[in-house]
Write a protein that holds these residues in place. Structure first.
Motif, PDB file in Angstrom:
ATOM      1  N   ILE A  93       0.859  -1.178   0.000  1.00  0.00           N
ATOM      2  CA  ILE A  93       0.000   0.000   0.000  1.00  0.00           C
ATOM      3  C   ILE A  93       0.898   1.232   0.000  1.00  0.00           C
ATOM      4  O   ILE A  93       1.739   1.381   0.890  1.00  0.00           O
ATOM      5  CB  ILE A  93      -0.927   0.013   1.229  1.00  0.00           C
ATOM      6  N   ILE A  94       0.735   2.090  -0.995  1.00  0.00           N
ATOM      7  CA  ILE A  94       1.532   3.306  -1.094  1.00  0.00           C
ATOM      8  C   ILE A  94       0.642   4.484  -0.734  1.00  0.00           C
ATOM      9  O   ILE A  94      -0.461   4.633  -1.257  1.00  0.00           O
ATOM     10  CB  ILE A  94       2.132   3.478  -2.506  1.00  0.00           C
ATOM     11  N   PHE A  95       1.136   5.319   0.172  1.00  0.00           N
ATOM     12  CA  PHE A  95       0.370   6.438   0.701  1.00  0.00           C
ATOM     13  C   PHE A  95       0.782   7.756   0.051  1.00  0.00           C
ATOM     14  O   PHE A  95       1.815   7.838  -0.603  1.00  0.00           O
ATOM     15  CB  PHE A  95       0.553   6.530   2.222  1.00  0.00           C
ATOM     16  N   ASP A  96      -0.006   8.797   0.284  1.00  0.00           N
ATOM     17  CA  ASP A  96       0.244  10.107  -0.323  1.00  0.00           C
ATOM     18  C   ASP A  96       1.507  10.793   0.174  1.00  0.00           C
ATOM     19  O   ASP A  96       1.975  11.746  -0.429  1.00  0.00           O
ATOM     20  CB  ASP A  96      -0.966  11.030  -0.171  1.00  0.00           C
ATOM     21  N   ASN A  97       2.107  10.312   1.245  1.00  0.00           N
ATOM     22  CA  ASN A  97       3.377  10.875   1.727  1.00  0.00           C
ATOM     23  C   ASN A  97       4.569  10.012   1.296  1.00  0.00           C
ATOM     24  O   ASN A  97       5.657  10.130   1.843  1.00  0.00           O
ATOM     25  CB  ASN A  97       3.351  11.045   3.245  1.00  0.00           C
ATOM     26  N   ASN A  98       4.339   9.099   0.319  1.00  0.00           N
ATOM     27  CA  ASN A  98       5.340   8.184  -0.247  1.00  0.00           C
ATOM     28  C   ASN A  98       5.791   7.080   0.703  1.00  0.00           C
ATOM     29  O   ASN A  98       6.719   6.345   0.387  1.00  0.00           O
ATOM     30  CB  ASN A  98       6.555   8.931  -0.806  1.00  0.00           C
ATOM     31  N   SER A  99       5.165   6.945   1.845  1.00  0.00           N
ATOM     32  CA  SER A  99       5.464   5.800   2.703  1.00  0.00           C
ATOM     33  C   SER A  99       4.657   4.608   2.196  1.00  0.00           C
ATOM     34  O   SER A  99       3.761   4.752   1.351  1.00  0.00           O
ATOM     35  CB  SER A  99       5.116   6.109   4.161  1.00  0.00           C
ATOM     36  N   SER A 100       4.988   3.425   2.682  1.00  0.00           N
ATOM     37  CA  SER A 100       4.279   2.232   2.229  1.00  0.00           C
ATOM     38  C   SER A 100       4.161   1.225   3.365  1.00  0.00           C
ATOM     39  O   SER A 100       4.839   1.324   4.383  1.00  0.00           O
ATOM     40  CB  SER A 100       5.003   1.608   1.035  1.00  0.00           C
ATOM     41  N   LEU A 101       3.285   0.251   3.144  1.00  0.00           N
ATOM     42  CA  LEU A 101       3.008  -0.789   4.120  1.00  0.00           C
ATOM     43  C   LEU A 101       2.729  -2.065   3.346  1.00  0.00           C
ATOM     44  O   LEU A 101       1.924  -2.067   2.414  1.00  0.00           O
ATOM     45  CB  LEU A 101       1.794  -0.393   4.965  1.00  0.00           C
ATOM     46  N   VAL A 102       3.423  -3.153   3.703  1.00  0.00           N
ATOM     47  CA  VAL A 102       3.218  -4.435   3.040  1.00  0.00           C
ATOM     48  C   VAL A 102       2.310  -5.288   3.910  1.00  0.00           C
ATOM     49  O   VAL A 102       2.548  -5.450   5.108  1.00  0.00           O
ATOM     50  CB  VAL A 102       4.557  -5.150   2.769  1.00  0.00           C
ATOM     51  N   ILE A 103       1.250  -5.811   3.284  1.00  0.00           N
ATOM     52  CA  ILE A 103       0.221  -6.589   3.977  1.00  0.00           C
ATOM     53  C   ILE A 103       0.114  -7.954   3.313  1.00  0.00           C
ATOM     54  O   ILE A 103       0.204  -8.063   2.092  1.00  0.00           O
ATOM     55  CB  ILE A 103      -1.153  -5.866   3.888  1.00  0.00           C
ATOM     56  N   SER A 104      -0.118  -8.986   4.096  1.00  0.00           N
ATOM     57  CA  SER A 104      -0.243 -10.344   3.542  1.00  0.00           C
ATOM     58  C   SER A 104      -1.672 -10.628   3.087  1.00  0.00           C
ATOM     59  O   SER A 104      -2.347 -11.531   3.577  1.00  0.00           O
ATOM     60  CB  SER A 104       0.216 -11.389   4.559  1.00  0.00           C
ATOM     61  N   LYS A 105      -2.123  -9.829   2.139  1.00  0.00           N
ATOM     62  CA  LYS A 105      -3.430 -10.003   1.491  1.00  0.00           C
ATOM     63  C   LYS A 105      -3.224  -9.847  -0.007  1.00  0.00           C
ATOM     64  O   LYS A 105      -2.400  -9.044  -0.453  1.00  0.00           O
ATOM     65  CB  LYS A 105      -4.443  -8.943   1.950  1.00  0.00           C
ATOM     66  N   VAL A 106      -4.005 -10.587  -0.791  1.00  0.00           N
ATOM     67  CA  VAL A 106      -3.926 -10.449  -2.246  1.00  0.00           C
ATOM     68  C   VAL A 106      -4.736  -9.236  -2.681  1.00  0.00           C
ATOM     69  O   VAL A 106      -5.597  -8.744  -1.950  1.00  0.00           O
ATOM     70  CB  VAL A 106      -4.414 -11.729  -2.959  1.00  0.00           C
ATOM     71  N   LEU A 107      -4.460  -8.754  -3.870  1.00  0.00           N
ATOM     72  CA  LEU A 107      -5.099  -7.544  -4.374  1.00  0.00           C
ATOM     73  C   LEU A 107      -6.616  -7.683  -4.464  1.00  0.00           C
ATOM     74  O   LEU A 107      -7.352  -6.738  -4.208  1.00  0.00           O
ATOM     75  CB  LEU A 107      -4.506  -7.203  -5.742  1.00  0.00           C
ATOM     76  N   ARG A 108      -7.100  -8.861  -4.785  1.00  0.00           N
ATOM     77  CA  ARG A 108      -8.546  -9.087  -4.890  1.00  0.00           C
ATOM     78  C   ARG A 108      -9.248  -8.810  -3.555  1.00  0.00           C
ATOM     79  O   ARG A 108     -10.374  -8.322  -3.524  1.00  0.00           O
ATOM     80  CB  ARG A 108      -8.839 -10.513  -5.348  1.00  0.00           C
ATOM     81  N   TRP A 109      -8.596  -9.092  -2.435  1.00  0.00           N
ATOM     82  CA  TRP A 109      -9.171  -8.812  -1.122  1.00  0.00           C
ATOM     83  C   TRP A 109      -9.436  -7.310  -0.977  1.00  0.00           C
ATOM     84  O   TRP A 109     -10.488  -6.897  -0.495  1.00  0.00           O
ATOM     85  CB  TRP A 109      -8.235  -9.300  -0.022  1.00  0.00           C
TER      86      TRP A 109
END
Length: 82
Positions: A32-48
């Motif tokens: 997940i990329i945020f508007d402040n250019n930070s990101s977060l990796v989550i163990s979910k597929v894109l369809r979720w």
């Protein structure tokens, strides 16, 4: 304000929809990329994410990308040298 709740190894996160710029698929994970250019990796597929986020705001533009349409500012041609 609408939120998406996700979990990672640090616990629960409440993510405001308007802060999410895009979500990129990385195998069985999503970045997940945020508007402040930070990101977060989550163990979910894109369809979720497609099922959890409002389809009028988040658009699947590629098999590996989901975009927040409020952050799209130009849909013109992309130069070939990028």
């Amino acid at each position: 304000m609408a939120y998406l709740q996700v979990f990672d190894h640090n616990g629960a996160h409440q993510l405001p929809h308007e802060k999410i710029v895009r979500i990129q698929s990385i195998d069985n994970y999503s970045k997940i990329i945020f508007d402040n250019n930070s990101s977060l990796v989550i163990s979910k597929v894109l369809r979720w994410f497609e099922h959890c986020l409002p389809p009028e705001r988040f658009i699947r533009v590629h098999r590996s990308h989901l975009l927040n349409n409020t952050h799209i500012c130009n849909t013109g041609d992309v130069p070939n040298d990028l």
